[in-house]
Design a protein around this motif. Structure first.
Motif, PDB file in Angstrom:
ATOM      1  N   TRP A  22       4.168   0.110 -10.543  1.00 53.15           N
ATOM      2  CA  TRP A  22       2.930   0.390  -9.815  1.00 53.15           C
ATOM      3  C   TRP A  22       1.980  -0.812  -9.898  1.00 53.15           C
ATOM      4  N   LEU A  47       0.427  -3.283  -6.809  1.00 54.25           N
ATOM      5  CA  LEU A  47      -1.004  -3.495  -6.628  1.00 54.25           C
ATOM      6  C   LEU A  47      -1.346  -4.989  -6.645  1.00 54.25           C
ATOM      7  N   VAL A 104       0.845  -1.207   0.000  1.00 60.03           N
ATOM      8  CA  VAL A 104       0.000   0.000   0.000  1.00 60.03           C
ATOM      9  C   VAL A 104       0.874   1.248   0.000  1.00 60.03           C
ATOM     10  N   HIS A 105       1.861   1.270   0.895  1.00 64.37           N
ATOM     11  CA  HIS A 105       2.718   2.458   1.018  1.00 64.37           C
ATOM     12  C   HIS A 105       3.436   2.756  -0.293  1.00 64.37           C
ATOM     13  N   TRP A 106       4.051   1.730  -0.885  1.00 64.74           N
ATOM     14  CA  TRP A 106       4.849   1.967  -2.079  1.00 64.74           C
ATOM     15  C   TRP A 106       4.001   2.146  -3.334  1.00 64.74           C
ATOM     16  N   ALA A 107       2.828   1.554  -3.377  1.00 67.93           N
ATOM     17  CA  ALA A 107       1.926   1.826  -4.504  1.00 67.93           C
ATOM     18  C   ALA A 107       1.517   3.294  -4.484  1.00 67.93           C
ATOM     19  N   ASP A 108       1.280   3.831  -3.292  1.00 70.63           N
ATOM     20  CA  ASP A 108       0.976   5.262  -3.188  1.00 70.63           C
ATOM     21  C   ASP A 108       2.184   6.109  -3.576  1.00 70.63           C
ATOM     22  N   GLU A 109       3.372   5.658  -3.179  1.00 69.70           N
ATOM     23  CA  GLU A 109       4.591   6.415  -3.461  1.00 69.70           C
ATOM     24  C   GLU A 109       4.861   6.553  -4.956  1.00 69.70           C
ATOM     25  N   GLU A 129       2.622   5.837  -7.569  1.00 75.60           N
ATOM     26  CA  GLU A 129       1.471   5.932  -8.477  1.00 75.60           C
ATOM     27  C   GLU A 129       1.743   6.977  -9.554  1.00 75.60           C
TER      28      GLU A 129
END
Length: 394
Positions: A235, A239, A214-219, A221
């Motif tokens: 990305w 996910l 979650v953290h790195w997908a947000d980072e 995106e």
């Protein structure tokens, strides 16, 4: 699994107003196993079984399990065969260049390029010979030439992936942590995090895998209108790791949302793509479809697995593709659940023909084949050969 699994199971079951027999009927888990867990006669069970119980109780899997549930680690024989790699990973570099020939940047770069296909085609026998000196040379060179740092990051990422693939989890963790320390850009860091999420999933650390993804997908995106293939792939893979953690944690809605977003990245790419020639980042519509099928198998939806698989051009992927072979194990498992044993065996033979060195390292393959053989009165020579290959007693 924690020794308190039985207590948590019993307390949750009672809050749901279910008897042990009712929980058994709803979950498909045997009544005897539920009794043994609740009475403390058994302190652990498979992650798959814990998910079935959590699904029947309508709670996250991590509500029942609070400690890691590790996939069976490599056998002692396997670990012994890889001892030179472990030693090279832990070795202290020799910055004095005392070796007969000090490594050079061009030499290490070319050696890494030549070794990469060995990783992508599961040439484990060759890697056991090639990898130790390459690790040592890269380590020594990086001490004296800053240009070598990205080379070391890449080699450590590949080594971490290989150690995860062969279920040598402690060595994988060491390699990936060191790769992250050497990463020189955001995308490379996120790609290594993707492999780290996979390691956490194989160790049963669902909450950690989910939070990291979650953290790195947000980072990372990307802005879809101008995203590069590398950004979309990175990305998308994060996910997919989030979806894998969520479905195993009995969070099907979150798993589906993550798949939907991953599919948007795949649609933006338009086809399977391998950014910068990195096989670990291969991503596209087929990859997402394979993972959607995997989620269906985790959820125990065998009919859906075969329905989805029939529409996936898996044969368009290389026989050495780990994603393809993991998908075929799901197909074999679905056939087994539906008592279609001949079809399951045919699927195993496809994997064996394409990746004979990959198959013996898969606990999943051992589990599925074990179910097939347990339902057969007599074993064919083909069955015995497969059982010997995956180290399954018969």
């Amino acid at each position: 699994m924690s020794a308190n699994l039985g207590e948590r199971l019993r307390d949750t079951r009672k809050r749901r107003g279910l008897s042990q027999r009712e929980l058994s009927e709803r979950s498909g888990v045997s009544l005897s196993l539920i009794r043994k867990l609740e009475q403390g006669e058994r302190n652990d069970t498979r992650l798959e079984t814990a998910r079935q119980l959590a699904h029947a109780l309508k709670v996250p899997t991590t509500r029942l399990i609070t400690e890691q549930h590790t996939e069976a680690p490599a056998s002692a024989d396997t670990v012994n065969r890889w001892t030179p790699v472990h030693a090279a990973l832990a070795a202290t570099p020799d910055p004095t260049g005392a070796a007969p020939e000090a490594p050079t940047y061009d030499g290490v770069r070319d050696a890494l390029k030549a070794a990469t296909p060995l990783f992508s085609t599961d040439r484990f026998d060759a890697l056991r010979t090639v990898l130790p000196p390459l690790l040592r040379d890269t380590e020594t060179l990086t001490e004296t030439d800053p240009r070598a740092r990205p080379l070391r990051a890449r080699l450590l990422e590949l080594t971490g992936w290989l150690m995860t693939q062969t279920r040598q989890f402690d060595a994988a963790e060491m390699a990936l942590e060191r790769a992250l320390d050497d990463a020189t850009d955001h995308v490379q860091t996120a790609a290594t995090i993707n492999t780290q999420c996979w390691l956490l999933l194989r160790r049963g650390k669902l909450a950690q895998a989910r939070e990291l993804a979650v953290h790195w997908a947000d980072e990372v995106e990307p802005r879809m209108s101008r995203a590069t293939p590398s950004e979309l792939s990175t990305w998308g893979w994060l996910l997919l790791r989030l979806s894998a953690a969520a479905i195993r944690d009995n969070r099907p809605g979150e798993a589906e949302d993550a798949l939907r977003l991953a599919n948007s990245a795949a649609v933006a790419l338009g086809q399977e793509c391998t950014p910068e020639g990195d096989f670990l980042r291969t991503f596209g519509p087929v990859t997402v479809a394979l993972k959607r099928t995997e989620n269906a198998m985790v959820a125990g939806q065998s009919d859906k697995v075969l329905s989805l698989a029939s529409r996936i051009p898996a044969n368009s992927l290389k026989p050495t593709s780990n994603n393809r072979n993991r998908h075929l194990l799901d197909v074999a498992n679905a056939h087994t659940q539906l008592r279609q044993y001949a079809e399951a065996m045919d699927t195993f033979q496809k994997i064996r023909a394409g990746s004979p060195q990959w198959l013996p390292n898969q606990q999943y393959a051992r589990d599925v084949l074990g179910r097939v053989l347990s339902r057969r009165r007599t074993l064919t020579s083909e069955m015995r050969e497969l059982a010997e290959m995956v180290q399954l007693p018969v």
